[in-house]
Design a protein around this motif. Sequence first.
Motif, mmCIF file in Angstrom:
data_model
loop_
_atom_site.group_PDB
_atom_site.id
_atom_site.type_symbol
_atom_site.label_atom_id
_atom_site.label_comp_id
_atom_site.label_asym_id
_atom_site.label_seq_id
_atom_site.Cartn_x
_atom_site.Cartn_y
_atom_site.Cartn_z
ATOM 1 N N LEU A 1 0.835 -1.200 0.000
ATOM 2 C CA LEU A 1 0.000 0.000 0.000
ATOM 3 C C LEU A 1 0.874 1.255 0.000
ATOM 4 O O LEU A 1 0.592 2.217 -0.734
ATOM 5 C CB LEU A 1 -0.921 -0.013 1.210
ATOM 6 C CG LEU A 1 -1.821 1.217 1.400
ATOM 7 C CD1 LEU A 1 -2.742 1.410 0.197
ATOM 8 C CD2 LEU A 1 -2.637 1.090 2.689
ATOM 9 N N LYS A 2 1.929 1.267 0.812
ATOM 10 C CA LYS A 2 2.846 2.400 0.838
ATOM 11 C C LYS A 2 3.488 2.603 -0.545
ATOM 12 O O LYS A 2 3.636 3.743 -1.016
ATOM 13 C CB LYS A 2 3.940 2.171 1.892
ATOM 14 C CG LYS A 2 3.488 2.322 3.322
ATOM 15 C CD LYS A 2 4.466 1.714 4.319
ATOM 16 C CE LYS A 2 5.795 2.431 4.380
ATOM 17 N NZ LYS A 2 5.735 3.725 5.077
ATOM 18 N N LEU B 1 0.890 4.233 -2.806
ATOM 19 C CA LEU B 1 0.632 5.641 -2.479
ATOM 20 C C LEU B 1 1.769 6.539 -2.950
ATOM 21 O O LEU B 1 1.527 7.644 -3.461
ATOM 22 C CB LEU B 1 0.430 5.791 -0.967
ATOM 23 C CG LEU B 1 -0.859 5.188 -0.402
ATOM 24 C CD1 LEU B 1 -0.822 5.192 1.121
ATOM 25 C CD2 LEU B 1 -2.087 5.935 -0.913
ATOM 26 N N ASN B 2 2.999 6.075 -2.811
ATOM 27 C CA ASN B 2 4.143 6.887 -3.250
ATOM 28 C C ASN B 2 4.223 6.975 -4.772
ATOM 29 O O ASN B 2 4.565 8.026 -5.325
ATOM 30 C CB ASN B 2 5.432 6.323 -2.659
ATOM 31 C CG ASN B 2 5.635 6.728 -1.210
ATOM 32 O OD1 ASN B 2 6.175 7.791 -0.924
ATOM 33 N ND2 ASN B 2 5.185 5.892 -0.284
ATOM 34 N N ASN C 1 1.263 9.255 -6.102
ATOM 35 C CA ASN C 1 1.415 10.685 -5.822
ATOM 36 C C ASN C 1 2.667 11.290 -6.442
ATOM 37 O O ASN C 1 3.105 12.373 -6.039
ATOM 38 C CB ASN C 1 1.386 10.908 -4.310
ATOM 39 C CG ASN C 1 -0.021 10.755 -3.757
ATOM 40 O OD1 ASN C 1 -0.843 11.652 -3.892
ATOM 41 N ND2 ASN C 1 -0.298 9.591 -3.163
ATOM 42 N N SER D 1 -7.224 8.609 -9.908
ATOM 43 C CA SER D 1 -7.634 7.213 -9.895
ATOM 44 C C SER D 1 -9.058 7.056 -10.409
ATOM 45 O O SER D 1 -9.980 7.722 -9.928
ATOM 46 C CB SER D 1 -7.543 6.628 -8.482
ATOM 47 O OG SER D 1 -7.930 5.272 -8.486
ATOM 48 N N TYR E 1 -9.605 0.197 0.425
ATOM 49 C CA TYR E 1 -8.550 -0.678 0.928
ATOM 50 C C TYR E 1 -9.047 -1.340 2.209
ATOM 51 O O TYR E 1 -10.010 -0.893 2.831
ATOM 52 C CB TYR E 1 -7.261 0.105 1.161
ATOM 53 C CG TYR E 1 -6.662 0.595 -0.131
ATOM 54 C CD1 TYR E 1 -6.013 -0.285 -0.984
ATOM 55 C CD2 TYR E 1 -6.784 1.921 -0.532
ATOM 56 C CE1 TYR E 1 -5.483 0.145 -2.192
ATOM 57 C CE2 TYR E 1 -6.258 2.356 -1.742
ATOM 58 C CZ TYR E 1 -5.615 1.464 -2.553
ATOM 59 O OH TYR E 1 -5.098 1.885 -3.755
ATOM 60 N N LEU F 1 2.637 3.688 8.462
ATOM 61 C CA LEU F 1 2.426 4.772 7.510
ATOM 62 C C LEU F 1 2.980 6.084 8.045
ATOM 63 O O LEU F 1 2.802 6.413 9.232
ATOM 64 C CB LEU F 1 0.935 4.935 7.207
ATOM 65 C CG LEU F 1 0.221 3.723 6.593
ATOM 66 C CD1 LEU F 1 -1.266 4.016 6.419
ATOM 67 C CD2 LEU F 1 0.838 3.357 5.254
ATOM 68 N N GLU G 1 1.780 9.671 4.104
ATOM 69 C CA GLU G 1 1.037 8.535 3.562
ATOM 70 C C GLU G 1 -0.356 8.440 4.157
ATOM 71 O O GLU G 1 -1.324 8.101 3.464
ATOM 72 C CB GLU G 1 1.824 7.241 3.800
ATOM 73 C CG GLU G 1 3.085 7.148 2.950
ATOM 74 C CD GLU G 1 4.084 6.111 3.435
ATOM 75 O OE1 GLU G 1 5.070 5.853 2.715
ATOM 76 O OE2 GLU G 1 3.906 5.570 4.552
ATOM 77 N N TRP H 1 -2.369 10.958 2.295
ATOM 78 C CA TRP H 1 -2.698 10.449 0.963
ATOM 79 C C TRP H 1 -3.815 9.405 1.027
ATOM 80 O O TRP H 1 -4.672 9.359 0.148
ATOM 81 C CB TRP H 1 -1.457 9.827 0.326
ATOM 82 C CG TRP H 1 -0.438 10.801 -0.162
ATOM 83 C CD1 TRP H 1 -0.636 12.107 -0.511
ATOM 84 C CD2 TRP H 1 0.962 10.543 -0.365
ATOM 85 N NE1 TRP H 1 0.546 12.679 -0.914
ATOM 86 C CE2 TRP H 1 1.542 11.743 -0.841
ATOM 87 C CE3 TRP H 1 1.777 9.432 -0.194
ATOM 88 C CZ2 TRP H 1 2.897 11.854 -1.162
ATOM 89 C CZ3 TRP H 1 3.123 9.517 -0.495
ATOM 90 C CH2 TRP H 1 3.683 10.719 -0.975
ATOM 91 N N LEU H 2 -3.775 8.568 2.051
ATOM 92 C CA LEU H 2 -4.754 7.489 2.159
ATOM 93 C C LEU H 2 -6.173 8.021 2.343
ATOM 94 O O LEU H 2 -7.146 7.336 2.006
ATOM 95 C CB LEU H 2 -4.379 6.560 3.318
ATOM 96 C CG LEU H 2 -5.178 5.260 3.463
ATOM 97 C CD1 LEU H 2 -5.087 4.417 2.193
ATOM 98 C CD2 LEU H 2 -4.702 4.471 4.670
ATOM 99 N N SER I 1 -7.639 10.011 0.621
ATOM 100 C CA SER I 1 -8.297 10.129 -0.688
ATOM 101 C C SER I 1 -9.045 8.850 -1.061
ATOM 102 O O SER I 1 -9.859 8.853 -1.999
ATOM 103 C CB SER I 1 -7.254 10.414 -1.782
ATOM 104 O OG SER I 1 -6.565 11.607 -1.528
#
Length: 518
Positions: A386-387, A390-391, A394, A488, A494, A504, A508, A511-512, A514
Motif C-alpha cells: 500500500l505504501k 501511495l508513493n 502521488n 484514480s 482498501y 504509515l 502517507e 494520501w490514504l 483520498s
Amino acid sequence: MLSEIRKLLLKYNLDAILVNSTNEYLVEYNSLEENSRYKLTGFTGSTGDAVVTCDKVYLFVDGRYHIQADNEVNPDIVTVVKLHGGDTFFSKFKEIFSPSAVLGLFPSKNSISRIDNFKKFCKVVYLEQDPFDKKVSVGNASETEIPVSIAGRSVEDKLQYLRRNLNVDDAILVSNLEEVSYLFNLRDFSKQYSSKVEKRAIITNESANLYGRADFDNYKSELLSISGNIYVDKTSINGRDFDIVKDKAKIMDLSPISILKSEKTSEEIKHYMSAFKRTDDAMRAIRAFINDNDNISEYDVDKKLEEYFYKYGAKSLSFKSIVAKDNNSALAHYSKSSKEEVIKEGSLVLIDCGAYYEGGLATDITRVFVKGAANPLQRKVYTTVLKAFLNAFNTQVTSDTSGYDIDNKTRLFFNKNTIEGFEFNHGLGHGIGISVHEYPPNLGCSELSKVKLKDNMCFTIEPGLYNKNEFGVRLENSCYLKDGIIHSFTNMNYEKKLIDFDMLTPQELEWLKSFEVI
C-alpha cells in the motif's frame, strides 16, 4: 504433436523451431483453441513462447508466470526459462543458442519486427504450416458501433487525421486489432476477454476497407493493387503479410493511431469513470460475499464475481478473473480458481479482475481481502505494498516523466523496505484501453516504458510482493493523468484490517484519506 514439430527439424535441417502463443493477429489474450504453445507445453499463461530442439523444449516466461509455469508443465519434457528484471526473450534466447543456429518459425504468427530481431542473431527459415493449427470458425462475430458520445471522435475525423500527409497512390495498412477497432469505432463482444474486431484495414485517400479472415484473398488483392507506398507498423504486421507488401513497405517509427488512441478524449474518460464505478460495485459485492459466507471456494467466488459484473452492466470480462487464496496468490497470473481451494478463517484472497461495458474499454483492478482476522505478516506485507502504491500514485509528473521513472522509483522503495522471502517481480503497470494491456504508455523497466506520459493517458499502478511459500499481495488502481496529476478511476476501498497504520508516515496517512478504508 511434439513429434510432428521435430519432424520439421529434420525436414528443414533446423536447430530449433519457435512455437507461438498467439495467432495470425498477434493478439495477447489468444484462446487456448488457437494457442500452439499451450497445446505443446500445457502452460496456460497469456504470454510466453516455446522453442523446440531435437532434445529439449524451452518455455520462456516473465516474472508473472514463474511459479505458474513450474506448476503446469512436465519438467521431464519442458525446461522453464525464467526472465528476471531487464531480461528479454532475446537476451535469454542468445544465452542458449549460438549465432550459427538455424531457427524455423511460422511467419503468420510473428511480427516482422520480431523476425528481424531473430535475423540479426541467427539464420531464419519460414515454415508454412503449424501442425498445431486447426480450422477456426469465422462466423460468430457480432460488431457494435460505438457512438461519438462515448468515443469522442467520429470515424471520419480519425480517417482525416490519418490521411493528412498521405500521397494519392499511397496506403496505410492497419494490422493491429486495437487500432482497427479504435479507428472505426467498432467493438465485438461475442468473445470473452476481448472487445476487438478481428479485421485488418487498408486506408487510402479514397477508401477505407476492412478485411476479416474470410476476406483474405480480397485483402491480398488490394495490397497488390496499390502502386505507391504502403505504410506499416513492424510490431503488428506479421511476416506473411509483410511478404505480400514487400518492397512497397514503408516502416512507421510509431503508429500514428497508437499515439492518437493513447490520449483519451474527455468522452472516453467520462465513460471510463462510469465503467470503473460499476467495476467497483462488483468488487464491493464480492468482498461482502466472501465475508458473509463460509465454506466457499475460489471457484465459487469466481462464478459469483462474474455474476456481479453482468448484474452491473458488463458486456464481457476484459480478462479471466484471478481469484487466488493464500499461497496461490503468490502466482501473479494464477488462473485456476479451484473448487478444492476453500477459503478458511485467516485466508488471504487476491482478486484481479475487470470487464468491458458499452464503450468497449477494459477495466482492471486488484484487491486483497482476508477472511476474519489478519496475522502480523499479512498486515506487514499488505501495508508495504500500500505504501508503494501511495508513493507511486502521488508522483508529480512533468513533461519529462515516463513510466520507467515511476517504476524505478517503486523498485527503489521496495529495495529500502525489504521483507525476507518476498519479491516484486513484474512491471509496475500498463496502459489500458480497448485492450487491457495497451501501449503506449507502460510502467516498467524496459525501453518501452521510456515513452513520456501525457495528459489523458490511462494506465494501471499495481505494485506487489510475492512469496510462493506464503502468499502474494498486489494492489492495482487504474488511473489517468491530467495536468501533471495522477487521478484514480478506481475508488474501491482498501482493507482496514490488513493495514498497519503505525507503518504509515504522516504524508502517507494524508494520501490514504483520498481512498475509502473500511
